[in-house]
Scaffold this motif. Structure first.
Motif, mmCIF file in Angstrom:
data_model
loop_
_atom_site.group_PDB
_atom_site.id
_atom_site.type_symbol
_atom_site.label_atom_id
_atom_site.label_comp_id
_atom_site.label_asym_id
_atom_site.label_seq_id
_atom_site.Cartn_x
_atom_site.Cartn_y
_atom_site.Cartn_z
ATOM 1 N N ILE A 181 -56.400 20.615 -40.982
ATOM 2 C CA ILE A 181 -55.467 20.739 -39.593
ATOM 3 C C ILE A 181 -56.242 19.942 -38.617
ATOM 4 C CG2 ILE A 181 -54.595 22.435 -38.194
ATOM 5 C CD1 ILE A 181 -55.267 24.636 -40.143
ATOM 6 N N THR A 182 -55.356 19.072 -37.771
ATOM 7 C CA THR A 182 -55.828 18.385 -36.936
ATOM 8 C C THR A 182 -54.633 18.318 -35.697
ATOM 9 O OG1 THR A 182 -56.696 16.004 -36.261
ATOM 10 C CG2 THR A 182 -54.806 16.016 -37.730
ATOM 11 N N GLY A 183 -55.340 17.990 -34.462
ATOM 12 C CA GLY A 183 -54.373 17.873 -33.447
ATOM 13 C C GLY A 183 -55.263 17.720 -32.111
ATOM 14 N N VAL A 184 -54.553 17.565 -31.087
ATOM 15 C CA VAL A 184 -55.299 17.409 -29.673
ATOM 16 C C VAL A 184 -56.088 18.656 -29.331
ATOM 17 C CG1 VAL A 184 -53.107 18.138 -28.209
ATOM 18 C CG2 VAL A 184 -54.840 16.342 -27.261
ATOM 19 N N ARG A 185 -56.859 18.599 -28.459
ATOM 20 C CA ARG A 185 -57.535 19.717 -28.158
ATOM 21 C C ARG A 185 -56.615 20.846 -27.241
ATOM 22 N NH1 ARG A 185 -62.855 18.975 -27.618
ATOM 23 N NH2 ARG A 185 -63.643 16.621 -27.719
ATOM 24 N N GLY A 186 -56.818 22.153 -27.849
ATOM 25 C CA GLY A 186 -55.918 23.096 -27.063
ATOM 26 C C GLY A 186 -54.435 23.208 -27.843
ATOM 27 N N SER A 187 -54.448 22.322 -29.036
ATOM 28 C CA SER A 187 -53.084 22.517 -29.704
ATOM 29 C C SER A 187 -53.218 23.656 -30.591
ATOM 30 C CB SER A 187 -52.997 21.210 -30.603
ATOM 31 O OG SER A 187 -54.130 21.001 -31.462
ATOM 32 N N GLY A 188 -54.256 24.447 -30.770
ATOM 33 C CA GLY A 188 -54.195 25.778 -31.492
ATOM 34 C C GLY A 188 -54.696 25.742 -32.987
ATOM 35 N N LYS A 189 -55.369 24.673 -33.239
ATOM 36 C CA LYS A 189 -55.827 24.270 -34.687
ATOM 37 C C LYS A 189 -56.802 25.493 -35.024
ATOM 38 C CE LYS A 189 -58.431 20.893 -33.295
ATOM 39 N NZ LYS A 189 -58.151 20.739 -31.939
#
Length: 346
Positions: free
Chosen positions: A42-50
């Motif tokens: 699971i990846t995403g920007v900081r604060g994206s709920g990973k």
């Protein structure tokens, strides 16, 4: 009633908007009779709920008595930690004792008379996984915020061996795009390229609006404005809700915005900005100051060739900073990020 929103990272908030489709995909795949994938990232920007999504999936799977769930700290020796956590599970510990398995060489239990100690950590885990398999159980391992560390590389290589040997072992990891990209590019870990990557998109706008309407008793128009101010960014949904809950009796939404901007900058945006290259920043500055979104015009304004701009557009997209879903256009994906970027010019 206390504030139902939170500013803490990682902990599942009271007001949580689940990513139903992506969550169900991972759970269904792992729990299938014959799993097509034993690893998801699971990846995403900081604060994206990973982290919250990973924790939610682990919790849901852990409700099934056929599953064992273990969370590992990526800063520690992952193989040793995994063996220790499996050994501490009462049911498995009893099985190991009954089978007269001697893991004392790794500080697990005591030496067993007339039993040769297992002296290789991979062999220890293979013995443990074999007993998990015999018990008709599956093992889910979760690791938050992975990086391309030696511990992680060793663990990933061993995990590949365990999967090849048909052990019921599953792995769910989270990480920033750059860290996952660096890890999977290690020449010994190319199998990670084949592992499905879940890129977290913005939250469902209808769900965000409904939460604000239900919690604050807002009409559709007012809730719509709050939703637009978050752009579906999970941390922004929490911050704006938190501030509005605390100050709605004394301040208007417009009066809350400076504090909202400050929280976003101090908790997330400052760190995101520090990790960007100079050309990344130059592109974001142009978008923010000019208000231009058409790729052709942005390229011309920046004096960049199409090939080079495409590379950086893709980089910024994967970092979760820009939105490229509309053909021929590029916009900022994070709420009020343009205001933050403009401030960097001062």
């Amino acid at each position: 009633m206390g504030n139902p929103f939170t500013l803490s990272f990682g902990k599942k908030p009271v007001q949580y908007i689940s990513r139903i489709a992506q969550t169900d995909r991972i759970i269904d795949d792992f729990k299938a009779d014959i799993s097509s994938n034993q690893i998801f990232m699971i990846t995403g920007v900081r604060g994206s709920g990973k982290t919250v999504m990973m924790t939610n999936i682990s919790s849901e799977i852990g409700k099934d008595e056929k599953w064992i769930t273990v969370e590992l700290n990526p800063k520690r020796d992952l193989l040793q930690s995994l063996a220790s956590k499996i050994y501490s599970i009462p049911e498995m510990h009893a099985r190991f004792i009954s089978a007269k398995l001697d893991f004392s060489a790794f500080g697990l239990g005591v030496s067993i008379e007339n039993s040769a100690p297992v002296t290789d950590i991979e062999n220890v885990l293979e013995c443990m996984l074999d007993h998990i398999k015999r018990a008709g159980k599956r093992l889910l391992i979760t690791i938050d915020e992975v990086t391309n560390s030696e511990y992680m590389r060793i663990f990933a290589s061993s995990f590949q061996i365990f999967v090849r040997h048909d052990y019921p072992i599953y792995l769910l990891m989270t990480g920033l795009y750059d860290n996952i990209y660096e890890l999977q590019n290690d020449k010994s870990l190319t199998f990670l390229y084949r592992a499905p990557k879940i890129m977290l998109e913005p939250l469902n706008y209808v769900a965000v609006r409904r939460h604000y309407m239900d919690i604050f008793g807002l009409d559709t128009q007012a809730a719509e404005r709050m939703t637009a101010l978050t752009k579906g960014y999970p941390f922004a949904f929490q911050v704006l809700g938190y501030l509005y809950w605390e100050e709605r009796d004394t301040k208007t939404l417009d009066q809350i915005l400076p504090e909202y901007d400050q929280y976003l900058e101090e908790y997330v945006y400052g760190k995101i900005w520090s990790e960007l290259s100079e050309l990344d920043k130059k592109i974001l500055l142009e978008i923010s100051v000019s208000g231009e979104s058409r790729v052709k015009n942005l390229r011309e304004n920046l004096g960049m060739k199409s090939e080079l701009f495409s590379v950086y557009r893709e980089r910024l997209k994967r970092k979760g900073v820009v939105d490229t879903r509309e053909y021929g256009k590029i916009t900022l994906a994070l709420p009020r990020f343009d205001e933050f970027v403009k401030m960097q010019m001062i």
